[in-house]
Design an enzyme around this catalytic site. Sequence first.
Site, PDB file in Angstrom:
ATOM      1  N   GLY A 251      12.478  80.007   3.762  1.00 27.39           N
ATOM      2  CA  GLY A 251      12.035  79.642   2.412  1.00 27.39           C
ATOM      3  C   GLY A 251      11.813  80.885   1.555  1.00 27.39           C
ATOM      4  O   GLY A 251      12.176  80.914   0.367  1.00 27.39           O
ATOM      5  N   ASP A 252      11.232  81.917   2.146  1.00 24.91           N
ATOM      6  CA  ASP A 252      10.972  83.172   1.407  1.00 24.91           C
ATOM      7  C   ASP A 252      12.293  83.812   0.987  1.00 24.91           C
ATOM      8  O   ASP A 252      12.420  84.344  -0.118  1.00 24.91           O
ATOM      9  CB  ASP A 252      10.182  84.149   2.281  1.00 24.91           C
TER      10      ASP A 252
HETATM   11  N1  LIG Z   1      18.445  74.595   9.979  1.00 22.17           N
HETATM   12  C1  LIG Z   1      18.934  75.223   8.909  1.00 22.17           C
HETATM   13  N2  LIG Z   1      20.266  75.388   8.736  1.00 22.17           N
HETATM   14  C2  LIG Z   1      20.758  76.025   7.666  1.00 22.17           C
HETATM   15  N3  LIG Z   1      19.988  76.530   6.678  1.00 22.17           N
HETATM   16  C3  LIG Z   1      18.657  76.398   6.795  1.00 22.17           C
HETATM   17  C4  LIG Z   1      18.052  75.751   7.913  1.00 22.17           C
HETATM   18  N4  LIG Z   1      16.713  75.796   7.765  1.00 22.17           N
HETATM   19  C5  LIG Z   1      16.491  76.439   6.579  1.00 22.17           C
HETATM   20  N5  LIG Z   1      17.655  76.788   5.994  1.00 22.17           N
HETATM   21  C6  LIG Z   1      17.846  77.433   4.692  1.00 22.17           C
HETATM   22  O1  LIG Z   1      16.637  77.944   4.191  1.00 22.17           O
HETATM   23  C7  LIG Z   1      16.200  77.177   3.051  1.00 22.17           C
HETATM   24  C8  LIG Z   1      14.706  76.998   3.104  1.00 22.17           C
HETATM   25  O2  LIG Z   1      14.380  76.328   4.296  1.00 22.17           O
HETATM   26  P1  LIG Z   1      13.151  75.336   4.453  1.00 22.17           P
HETATM   27  O3  LIG Z   1      13.356  74.100   3.685  1.00 22.17           O
HETATM   28  O4  LIG Z   1      12.922  75.200   5.919  1.00 22.17           O
HETATM   29  O5  LIG Z   1      12.013  76.170   3.754  1.00 22.17           O
HETATM   30  P2  LIG Z   1      10.468  76.290   4.082  1.00 22.17           P
HETATM   31  O6  LIG Z   1      10.027  75.057   4.814  1.00 22.17           O
HETATM   32  O7  LIG Z   1       9.802  76.615   2.829  1.00 22.17           O
HETATM   33  O8  LIG Z   1      10.481  77.552   5.037  1.00 22.17           O
HETATM   34  P3  LIG Z   1       9.343  78.643   5.310  1.00 22.17           P
HETATM   35  O9  LIG Z   1       8.926  78.366   6.721  1.00 22.17           O
HETATM   36  O10 LIG Z   1      10.019  79.953   5.154  1.00 22.17           O
HETATM   37  O11 LIG Z   1       8.237  78.413   4.331  1.00 22.17           O
HETATM   38  C9  LIG Z   1      16.996  75.878   3.127  1.00 22.17           C
HETATM   39  O12 LIG Z   1      17.134  75.253   1.863  1.00 22.17           O
HETATM   40  C10 LIG Z   1      18.320  76.396   3.669  1.00 22.17           C
HETATM   41  O13 LIG Z   1      19.035  77.082   2.659  1.00 22.17           O
HETATM   42 MG   LIG Z   2       7.917  77.490   2.618  1.00 27.09          MG
END
Ligand SMILES: Nc1ncnc2c1ncn2[C@@H]1O[C@H](COP(=O)(O)OP(=O)(O)OP(=O)(O)O)[C@@H](O)[C@H]1O
Ligand SMILES: [Mg+2]
Length: 303
Positions: A251-252
């Site tokens: 996400g970052d």
């Molecule tokens: N399993 C995956 N396969 C491919 N891309 C991924 C995957 N997981 C995350 N990403 C990429 O990273 C982006 C952000 O992931 P996610 O939705 O998990 O963010 P988050 O929950 O905010 O993560 P964080 O733990 O960093 O806060 C997704 O939109 C995608 O582009």
């Molecule tokens: Mg996040």
Amino acid sequence: MVYTVTCNPALDYVMWADDVAPGRINRAEKTALTYGGKGINVSAVLTRLGVPTRALGFAAGFTGDKLKALLTADGIAHDFVDLASGETRINVKVKAAEELDFNAAGPAVTTADIALLMHKLDALRPGDFLVLAGTVSKNLPQDLYERMLTRLEGWGVQVVVDAERSLLRETLRFRPFLIKPNHHELGALFGGVELHSAKEIATYAKKLQAEGARNVLVSRAADGAVLVDETGNCHVIGNAPGTVRNSVGCGDSMVAGFIAGWLQRGDYVHALRLGAACGNATAFSDMLATKEEIDKALAYFEE
Ligand SMILES: Nc1ncnc2c1ncn2[C@@H]1O[C@H](COP(=O)(O)OP(=O)(O)OP(=O)(O)O)[C@@H](O)[C@H]1O
Ligand SMILES: [Mg+2]
């Protein structure tokens, strides 16, 4: 300049182990010591993309010194408030068949330390970005983000918030340039509603625009992301092909990529593509993605 704030940064001690079980000695095949914390991750990926950035926050003790040294070694500019006592925390991430994360509490921060952090905001200029990422630790005033944004009101600073629940909601009236909840966090803002389709996600993203957010980027992990831009257009993006190896900092990385893409072209389609490329590249990498890995994922979206 893109300033990031990490209230409770960390050294991350990462251990790779094939086989982990309680009640015996587990042996790591490989280890790494690196910097951790959401704002720091954003600064790290921005640096790899060549965007000027400075990481703000609090650091303490010998672990704080090591954190700063690691950032400096990677060319990541920082300007931390040095705390008089305590140590920057060390978080442990075990990369086994399943990922195990142990996050420690951070050092005590005084009212005077908070005032010093506030003073650091005086360096911001119109057009600069301020990224507020992650939780405000329990030992800090929970309205810290609001206090920062109140101090900066009317300065023409572009604010980005990646936080959850009331911490995010209370920043919306400051009209942040970008917020990036994941789809679970978006649902949690509306009583825990489950959001599946891009259409449902866009409907709720627009509700946050009505509360003040300008661009709402909703990440959906393996399903990609949905952006409702400030003109009301909805963009849906998937993921580049690759093998998932990591979920820390995706996400970052996406936040960093979106800001960098926007700064490069002032175009939401490009910002979303670079954001997704950074998120994907970090998901497919052991740690935060490198520039080469990001370029490869971006090429997929530009085909
Ligand atoms: N399993 C995956 N396969 C491919 N891309 C991924 C995957 N997981 C995350 N990403 C990429 O990273 C982006 C952000 O992931 P996610 O939705 O998990 O963010 P988050 O929950 O905010 O993560 P964080 O733990 O960093 O806060 C997704 O939109 C995608 O582009
Ligand atoms: Mg996040």
